[in-house]
Scaffold this active site. Sequence first.
Site, PDB file in Angstrom:
ATOM      1  N   PHE A 251       0.813  -1.231   0.000  1.00  6.28           N
ATOM      2  CA  PHE A 251       0.000   0.000   0.000  1.00  6.28           C
ATOM      3  C   PHE A 251       0.839   1.270   0.000  1.00  6.28           C
ATOM      4  O   PHE A 251       0.372   2.318   0.441  1.00  6.28           O
ATOM      5  CB  PHE A 251      -0.966   0.036   1.196  1.00  6.28           C
ATOM      6  CG  PHE A 251      -1.766  -1.230   1.379  1.00  6.28           C
ATOM      7  CD1 PHE A 251      -2.556  -1.717   0.357  1.00  6.28           C
ATOM      8  CD2 PHE A 251      -1.741  -1.909   2.576  1.00  6.28           C
ATOM      9  CE1 PHE A 251      -3.289  -2.877   0.517  1.00  6.28           C
ATOM     10  CE2 PHE A 251      -2.471  -3.076   2.752  1.00  6.28           C
ATOM     11  CZ  PHE A 251      -3.252  -3.560   1.716  1.00  6.28           C
ATOM     12  N   ILE A 637      -8.085  -5.424 -19.169  1.00  5.71           N
ATOM     13  CA  ILE A 637      -7.961  -6.107 -17.881  1.00  5.71           C
ATOM     14  C   ILE A 637      -7.238  -7.431 -18.112  1.00  5.71           C
ATOM     15  O   ILE A 637      -7.652  -8.241 -18.936  1.00  5.71           O
ATOM     16  CB  ILE A 637      -9.365  -6.332 -17.265  1.00  5.71           C
ATOM     17  CG1 ILE A 637     -10.049  -4.988 -16.986  1.00  5.71           C
ATOM     18  CG2 ILE A 637      -9.262  -7.174 -15.996  1.00  5.71           C
ATOM     19  CD1 ILE A 637      -9.296  -4.044 -16.062  1.00  5.71           C
ATOM     20  N   ASN A 639      -6.586  -9.832 -15.781  1.00  9.31           N
ATOM     21  CA  ASN A 639      -7.160 -10.948 -15.035  1.00  9.31           C
ATOM     22  C   ASN A 639      -8.381 -10.408 -14.302  1.00  9.31           C
ATOM     23  O   ASN A 639      -8.270  -9.583 -13.387  1.00  9.31           O
ATOM     24  CB  ASN A 639      -6.132 -11.503 -14.033  1.00  9.31           C
ATOM     25  CG  ASN A 639      -6.673 -12.673 -13.222  1.00  9.31           C
ATOM     26  OD1 ASN A 639      -7.838 -12.693 -12.828  1.00  9.31           O
ATOM     27  ND2 ASN A 639      -5.829 -13.653 -12.963  1.00  9.31           N
ATOM     28  N   THR A 642      -8.200 -10.978 -10.279  1.00  2.66           N
ATOM     29  CA  THR A 642      -7.279 -10.186  -9.458  1.00  2.66           C
ATOM     30  C   THR A 642      -7.569  -8.697  -9.615  1.00  2.66           C
ATOM     31  O   THR A 642      -7.433  -7.928  -8.660  1.00  2.66           O
ATOM     32  CB  THR A 642      -5.808 -10.495  -9.813  1.00  2.66           C
ATOM     33  OG1 THR A 642      -5.613 -10.323 -11.208  1.00  2.66           O
ATOM     34  CG2 THR A 642      -5.437 -11.907  -9.421  1.00  2.66           C
ATOM     35  N   GLN A 646      -8.572  -6.039  -6.629  1.00  2.00           N
ATOM     36  CA  GLN A 646      -7.914  -4.759  -6.398  1.00  2.00           C
ATOM     37  C   GLN A 646      -8.949  -3.642  -6.281  1.00  2.00           C
ATOM     38  O   GLN A 646      -8.861  -2.774  -5.405  1.00  2.00           O
ATOM     39  CB  GLN A 646      -6.952  -4.436  -7.551  1.00  2.00           C
ATOM     40  CG  GLN A 646      -5.684  -5.246  -7.499  1.00  2.00           C
ATOM     41  CD  GLN A 646      -4.916  -4.981  -6.219  1.00  2.00           C
ATOM     42  OE1 GLN A 646      -4.536  -3.857  -5.940  1.00  2.00           O
ATOM     43  NE2 GLN A 646      -4.732  -5.997  -5.419  1.00  2.00           N
ATOM     44  N   GLY A 712      -4.852  -0.783  -9.238  1.00  2.00           N
ATOM     45  CA  GLY A 712      -4.542  -0.991  -7.822  1.00  2.00           C
ATOM     46  C   GLY A 712      -4.981   0.139  -6.920  1.00  2.00           C
ATOM     47  O   GLY A 712      -5.195  -0.056  -5.733  1.00  2.00           O
ATOM     48  N   GLU A 713      -5.079   1.329  -7.478  1.00  2.00           N
ATOM     49  CA  GLU A 713      -5.411   2.476  -6.624  1.00  2.00           C
ATOM     50  C   GLU A 713      -6.734   3.129  -7.005  1.00  2.00           C
ATOM     51  O   GLU A 713      -7.325   3.856  -6.211  1.00  2.00           O
ATOM     52  CB  GLU A 713      -4.275   3.506  -6.706  1.00  2.00           C
ATOM     53  CG  GLU A 713      -2.961   2.901  -6.237  1.00  2.00           C
ATOM     54  CD  GLU A 713      -1.794   3.875  -6.225  1.00  2.00           C
ATOM     55  OE1 GLU A 713      -0.991   3.825  -5.291  1.00  2.00           O
ATOM     56  OE2 GLU A 713      -1.690   4.689  -7.159  1.00  2.00           O
TER      57      GLU A 713
END
Lengths: 754, 316
Positions: A251, A637, A639, A642, A646, A712-713
């Site tokens: 993170f 994308i 995957n 996953t 996220q 991820g964010e």
Amino acid sequence: MSSVHDWTPTNPVKENRSGLIGKPVDRYEGPLKVTGTAPYAYEVQTPSPPAYGVMVGATIATGRITGVDIAEAEATAGVLIVWTHLNAPTQAPRGTKVHPRSSAGSKPALENDRVTYFGQPVALVVGETLEAATAGAHRVKLTYAEDHPDVDFRARLDAAVSPVGEEDVEIGNFARGFTESPVQLDQTWHTPIQNHCQMEPCASTVWFEGGKCVAHTSVQMVKPAQHGLAETIGIPRDDVHLMTRYIGGGFGGKGQTYDDLVLAALAARALGRPVKVAFTRQQMMHGTIHRPATVMRVRLGAEKDGRLNAMSMMTWTHCHRDGNFTEHASNFSRALYAAPNRLTGHRLVKLDLPGAGPMRAPGEASGTLSLECAMDELAEQLGLDPVELRIRNEPPTDPENGRPFSMRQLVRCLREGAQMFGWDRRLPTPGLVRDGRWLVGMGMAAAIRGNFLLPAKCSFTVDADGVITVKQGMTDIGTGTYTVLAQIAAETLGVPLGQVRVEIGDSELPPAPGSGGQFGAATAGSAALAAGQNLRTAIAELATGDEASPLFGGRPVDVTFQDGLVAIGNRSEALAELIRRAAPEGLTVEGEIRPAADAREWSQQTYGAHYCEVGVDPVTGEVRVRRMLGVFAAGRILNAKTARSQLTGGMIWGVGSALTEGNAVDPRYGSLINQDLAQYLVPVQADIGDLEAIMLDEVDDKANPMGVKGVGELGNSGAGAAVANAIYNACGVRVRDYPITPDKLLAGLIARGL
Amino acid sequence: MRPFTYERATDAQSAVRAAVETPGARFIAGGTNLLDLMKLEIEQPQHLIDVGRLPMAGIESLADGGLRIGGAATNTAVASDPAVRARFPVLSEAIVAGGSPQLRNKASVAGNLMQRTRCAYFYDTAKPCNKRAPGSGCGALEGLNRNAAIFGASHACVATHPSDMAVALAALDARIETLTPSGESRSFTILDLHRLPGETPQIETHLIAGELITAVVLPPPPPGGQVYRKVRDRASYAGGLASVAVAGGQVALGMVAHKPWRAAEAEGALASGASPAEAIARELDGASTLGRNDFKVPLVARLVAAAIGEANGRGA
Ligand SMILES: Cc1cc2nc3c(=O)[nH]c(=O)nc-3n(C[C@H](O)[C@H](O)[C@H](O)COP(=O)(O)OP(=O)(O)OC[C@H]3O[C@@H](n4cnc5c(N)ncnc54)[C@H](O)[C@@H]3O)c2cc1C
Ligand code: SF4
């Protein structure tokens, strides 16, 4: 020089012949993790029995260590080493870079008698067992000359200055645009310090082997960790073999190393045996970085039809006395909405608090908690639907610099989200919907987060069994890196997933920047694609040049890779057979990705829209999220599973930011009040109702050869604002001081006569 | 953690004997509170006597309609017991409002009653705390004390008792049964178990050294509905900001005092016909706050009025 146009030709990821790209395949390392057998840094098997180090944190925020009494600690049974600044081994002075190209300088531990934050490691005790070391650590007696800590952020806003090298950005004339706007909003929001609270605290296991320092640590970026350790303990960089194979959450908090690494290395060297050092949960709160608190003033000036004339977002934030980190909470607003007159900037105050640093979606995570609520308030002032207000302010090009967007599907996210969520059932007047004891409301917010590509390398090996091994100095902080690298390799070489091995998290592998800024998958994956394409070429040349191959004499460009076969038309043979015969030692090639020289000619972001329904108990001020939907546009994308994890993880963080998460400073001591996970409240299962993340089809050709962007964010950006807006819609109370806990909401409920 | 010795008690008599004979001895049951505190060296027992496997984990119905719950019964066993759920639902609701399933599986009834405060200054050994280090001062008094007590606090300590279960037991007029080191059994009301902090917040109960809680006895339930409501920052696995247990006309409050707080004033007012809101207002006349915990007064007022209304609805 490279150009984004070089990425236009097709490639195996774009072709996706086996359909592996995008498939929701299970995590590559999942079985290891769920069976508890993935060796995290602290659990790595050592070549000989390890000793255990425990750090002691300072109990003042600022001052000097004036007295050291380690006699009792040293006399504790099983204790091997007790170090303070008085007797710690010599290390290179802070910032030293013997090697000029080191990506990090020396970071000595137990450096001197100066304490600059509460909890700063000031002693190390190493023992035969963790228990012995812990007992010894409790017996280290330090006395201090304490200075009065300057830590009260809100009381010190007057001391804030522009961060070094930064100026406010003004486009047009904000003051005039704002004053002349018929509808105005001017409000201030507060966000608290947040701690990363990774499941795995920072930890290191280090030993020396044949003159080399073998270091396992939990870090997001491999090279700076390797270089920083080498510089600190004064050995050549290549003599540090740094590994970070499994990471229990990063993170941003593990974007750097902490004293556990250097101290483990120094103690391992001194004792001639492996040493493990870990932060305790309590030590993590002060001893590592945090997301700093902010005060954000947002001013919006609009025409009656909702078009923005003027937009300003100013952020005040804080960092460590010796630091420069700035929470750039205003930055994202520069690309989000159209408005001819704009003013954005930051002010920084330096405090005697632990280091401020990046945390998941730095900038956006805090910033959207103000601007996206301001838009909700403005929509209400205008009598407009909040979704419609955003659509009316959709800019045709980047509103700050006029650059075209590489790809922007914000409006589509907003519209599709509204439809899927049933936004049309929302009543604009707050406080009208009840379900049992709950007042129910809906809120929404936009999401935006930048997208980046960094230089990276990767190697692919095919062996005589036809197994593809991917090697890269990349990290997987729980995001799915292992898995997407395996998918790219399998798809590129046309082999089943089970025939791919992935080795990452190692300083001796081809370098990659690591995980951060949601650039990981795009960066590491693009390098992997390049390596895969190079390996295809090498294999194709091998096959067409090998008389024993049915492909002999064909053109290498005609060779296809699928189902474990190499083929030209209907001539084919098994990849394994070819390699066994023609290259029994295997073939290894490297690939590389670099940002395109012209990439900056486009404004490039990821986007999304959050929709949330909450219940508010008007009696107690308790808020519970009932359902939440995020719709995102973030490139191809890799995957679906996953990526979804996220995004939903980010959304859950947003729920925490809105409702529970935060730490407070006791100004008398300069310390944080919440020091464990019973006090620092992140959401638990029961806090998250029905949660869904949808990913729109998208390929962004300007991003990288695969057209993927980061996720991820993004999920974190805007999610908390959607919750706050839903609270308002439920009960008519706006709390602009996060987190929105029952005590704060109650005051508003009472004021409203509820 | 300091080194300690450990023994597993086989019967209650030898447990209490060992407790007074061994220096620095403490009972341990589930260990969910004591071990955490030992790791931080807030508790430093030299010897642990494990009472978790003593034959006092049963739950038996009594002839008068009451219930005897063994001190070693787990929180899960009590909360899921059919007799508890049928006749003392407030107790079941209170227990499941606490901790997590994993904790409740380990935690014992006696350990739950004896758990220590969650005051953050008590937990941080770098801070003054009269409860942890008598005479060092109270870090919370002028600190971040959002969760401080509003009833019965002292200048020496403003901490609250964090148990949910104990609040329900207080409303139910539970009695505590113990075995003293001299081998005698005692029985007293739960309201006499915990103390207010006064000048000695480190002394939290009226138990004598080495006294073992063997059982909790519930008298037959009072007529009327029962309700437990707990206000917390997150939906589960969080200490409360305030809680209330209602059993007929009996009302107890949680997280507002150094002990489960029986709202005697409110009960009196209710008995003489006051509305729930009036009744709790009467109780709250005795509250005092520190600023950051001011909200607890309106919170308790609203919470209790709503809970009494709900209990009346259930009782009807
Ligand atoms: C993260 C977390 C969250 C929690 N949340 C809540 C919550 O929301 N609500 C809530 O009510 N509780 C909560 N708890 C506290 C939990 O309920 C207690 O830890 C538990 O009930 C203690 O029981 P135990 O058997 O494990 O006690 P132990 O830890 O074994 O002992 C606790 C104390 O009781 C004493 N003791 C044990 N048995 C006896 C006996 N027979 N006679 C006399 N003394 C005895 C011990 O000497 C010790 O001092 C939480 C705990 C944790 C760790
Ligand atoms: S309130 Fe009680 S427990 Fe908390 S710091 Fe003060 S004395 Fe210690």
